[in-house]
Design a protein around this motif. Structure first.
Motif, PDB file in Angstrom:
ATOM      1  N   LYS A  15       0.815  -1.222   0.000  1.00 43.17           N
ATOM      2  CA  LYS A  15       0.000   0.000   0.000  1.00 43.17           C
ATOM      3  C   LYS A  15       0.846   1.270   0.000  1.00 43.17           C
ATOM      4  O   LYS A  15       0.469   2.284  -0.580  1.00 43.17           O
ATOM      5  N   ILE A  67      -2.343  -4.607  -1.221  1.00 45.64           N
ATOM      6  CA  ILE A  67      -3.533  -4.634  -2.082  1.00 45.64           C
ATOM      7  C   ILE A  67      -3.245  -5.553  -3.269  1.00 45.64           C
ATOM      8  O   ILE A  67      -2.139  -6.061  -3.399  1.00 45.64           O
ATOM      9  N   GLU A 127      -8.677  -4.161  -2.365  1.00 45.43           N
ATOM     10  CA  GLU A 127      -8.356  -4.740  -1.059  1.00 45.43           C
ATOM     11  C   GLU A 127      -8.373  -6.265  -1.178  1.00 45.43           C
ATOM     12  O   GLU A 127      -8.981  -6.819  -2.099  1.00 45.43           O
ATOM     13  N   TRP A 131     -10.013  -0.439  -3.183  1.00 43.31           N
ATOM     14  CA  TRP A 131      -9.230   0.235  -2.140  1.00 43.31           C
ATOM     15  C   TRP A 131      -9.563   1.720  -2.144  1.00 43.31           C
ATOM     16  O   TRP A 131      -9.771   2.300  -3.221  1.00 43.31           O
ATOM     17  N   GLU A 132      -9.574   2.357  -0.975  1.00 44.08           N
ATOM     18  CA  GLU A 132      -9.980   3.774  -0.900  1.00 44.08           C
ATOM     19  C   GLU A 132      -9.021   4.717  -1.640  1.00 44.08           C
ATOM     20  O   GLU A 132      -9.377   5.860  -1.916  1.00 44.08           O
ATOM     21  N   CYS A 139      -7.801   3.953  -4.693  1.00 46.12           N
ATOM     22  CA  CYS A 139      -7.779   3.562  -6.113  1.00 46.12           C
ATOM     23  C   CYS A 139      -8.317   4.704  -6.998  1.00 46.12           C
ATOM     24  O   CYS A 139      -9.501   5.044  -6.917  1.00 46.12           O
TER      25      CYS A 139
END
Ligand code: GLU
Ligand code: MG
Length: 450
Positions: free
Chosen positions: A55, A78, A105, A111-112, A114
């Motif tokens: 990450k 990720i 994720e 994923w926040e 992305c």
């Protein structure tokens, strides 16, 4: 980019083309295009379950300095999950192919951080409002060679001159062919104002695909240049004494069936279009942190250089941040679009476009009205005239733009707080690193990365 429906199709295509390596790529927060490659022999498993990525990579700036205050570091992983629609065989790298990836994720959710997920949310929001978009990025770039560390532009020809066309013809042909092999269709080409500066435009596409194409455009430009022993620079201001490289963004808004252009009106721009433009103008000082997001971007966004430096709009006005270009005879509805000029190729296209869509839709939702269109260079207007047209100077540095972004609730919401914080940290670190060095250090790094 061939339209491939299934992962099995990709595996077969890789075999048929004797592909050795497949790159799983993504654009990070500074829009550095990075990735990992898999041997084609393991392609099926990798397409299904992705490739792991730490990450912390997304908290690295364009100098590879990890910003640990973001909370990202050595731990946490990720998956790079390819979008099959982005499969392309790379014409400039023998027996290699690429796919653009979503950042997921381990529990299979986006994923926040992305960037593609950020754009997909805005596309969905627009769809819920009955709106879809056609978009084209329009990069300018400089071509040349280096000898003894010195850049020699490919030409010193005049704007739109056929001499410039002649000098660049071999490169431009190879570039257009390489794009065509990836199903990226070229529209127009011309030598630009600067020494060695050229522009090749490509057809518009739905929002996500247009961003994927911007990634492949950049990759192809650099790849073909490398193959030919040349340099190609997309950086906003590769050289202080030459014009900047824009990457203007053309956008039209349609109903979800793609039948009716919502920006079109006989008078020039529809009420929907006016509100959309008003939304963009209202958020523009913060928005440029997403669309012109490098330290180098602010060397370009100077008054009276056709790059746009003020929050204003106008018909056929190349100093306006939002320009409404003239339409083509007989294709008035199809060709009505707006051009956002304060965009450059250091932008992560997914994040930049998400911001533009969100700002425009905000104008529509809040029924905002734009000020009067501007027909002159706003830099030549008096302060009173500027006030009357609600004209503001855009931020003059990346740091000022980031501070504006942090105050813009809508755009912070578009990114989500974790991404907004990480983005601000990465960008702030670039401001620190380049401000502490001399301008040549900054320009060299931007030339080499974009
Ligand atoms: N090179 C200019 C820029 O930085 C744009 C020139 C043009 O209008 O094409 O945006
Ligand atoms: Mg141009």
């Amino acid at each position: 980019m061939i339209q491939v429906m299934t992962l099995d199709d990709i595996v077969m295509e890789a075999q048929r083309q004797s592909i050795n390596l497949v790159r799983f790529i993504y654009a990070d927060l500074s829009s550095i295009i990075r990735g990992k490659a898999t041997r084609a022999a393991h392609l099926k498993e990798r397409l299904e379950s992705g490739i792991g990525l730490v990450k912390g990579t997304l908290a690295m700036n364009m100098l590879d300095q990890l910003q640990t205050d973001t909370g990202f570091g050595a731990s946490g992983e990720i998956r790079l999950i390819p979008d099959p629609d982005t499969w392309t065989v790379l014409p400039y790298a023998e027996r290699q192919a690429a796919v653009i990836c979503d950042l997921m994720e381990l529990d299979h959710t986006p994923w926040e951080l992305c960037p593609r997920a950020v754009l997909k949310r805005q596309i969905q929001k627009a769809k819920d409002m009955g709106v879809s978009f056609q978009v084209a990025f329009e990069p300018e770039f400089m071509l040349g060679t280096t000898s003894d560390g010195m850049f020699q532009p490919l030409d010193r020809s005049l704007c739109f001159s056929t001499e410039g066309m002649n000098r660049a013809s071999r490169f431009i042909n190879n570039f257009i062919d390489a794009l065509a092999k990836q199903n990226i269709e070229t529209e127009q080409y011309y030598p630009e104002l600067g020494h060695g500066q050229h522009e090749v435009s490509i057809t518009h596409m739905p929002a996500l695909k247009a961003c994927d194409r911007q990634i492949y455009y950049r990759e192809t430009l650099k790849g073909v240049a490398l193959e030919m022993g040349m340099e190609a620079y997309l950086a906003p201001k590769p050289f202080e004494n030459q014009p900047g490289n824009g990457c203007h963004l053309h956008l039209s808004a349609w109903d979800i069936y793609g039948e009716r252009n919502l920006l079109f009106a006989d008078s020039g721009l529809s009420p929907f279009g006016m509100k959309f433009v008003a939304g963009i103008l209202e958020h523009l000082p913060a928005l440029v942190a997403l669309t012109a997001p490098s330290v180098n971007s602010y060397r370009r966004l100077k008054p009276s250089s056709w790059a746009s430096a003020f929050t204003c709009w106008g018909f056929e006005n190349r100093e306006a941040a939002v320009r409404v270009p003239s339409v083509y005879w007989g294709h008035e509805m199809a060709t009505t679009n707006i051009e956002i000029k304060c965009v450059d190729s250091t932008a992560n296209p997914y994040i930049a476009l998400a911001g533009i869509i969100a700002a425009g839709l905000d104008g529509v939702e809040r029924n905002l009205q734009p000020p009067e269109p501007v027909f002159t260079d706003p830099a030549t207007m008096t302060p009173e005239e500027q006030d009357k047209n609600r004209i503001r100077r855009l931020p003059t540095s990346l740091m000022d733009a980031v501070l504006e972004l942090e105050q813009d609730k809508l755009l912070v919401g578009v990114l989500g707080s974790r991404l907004a914080d990480t983005y601000a940290a990465v960008k702030t670190s670039e401001c620190g690193a380049f401000d502490a060095a001399n301008p040549e250090f900054e320009m060299t790094h931007h030339r080499n990365r974009y």
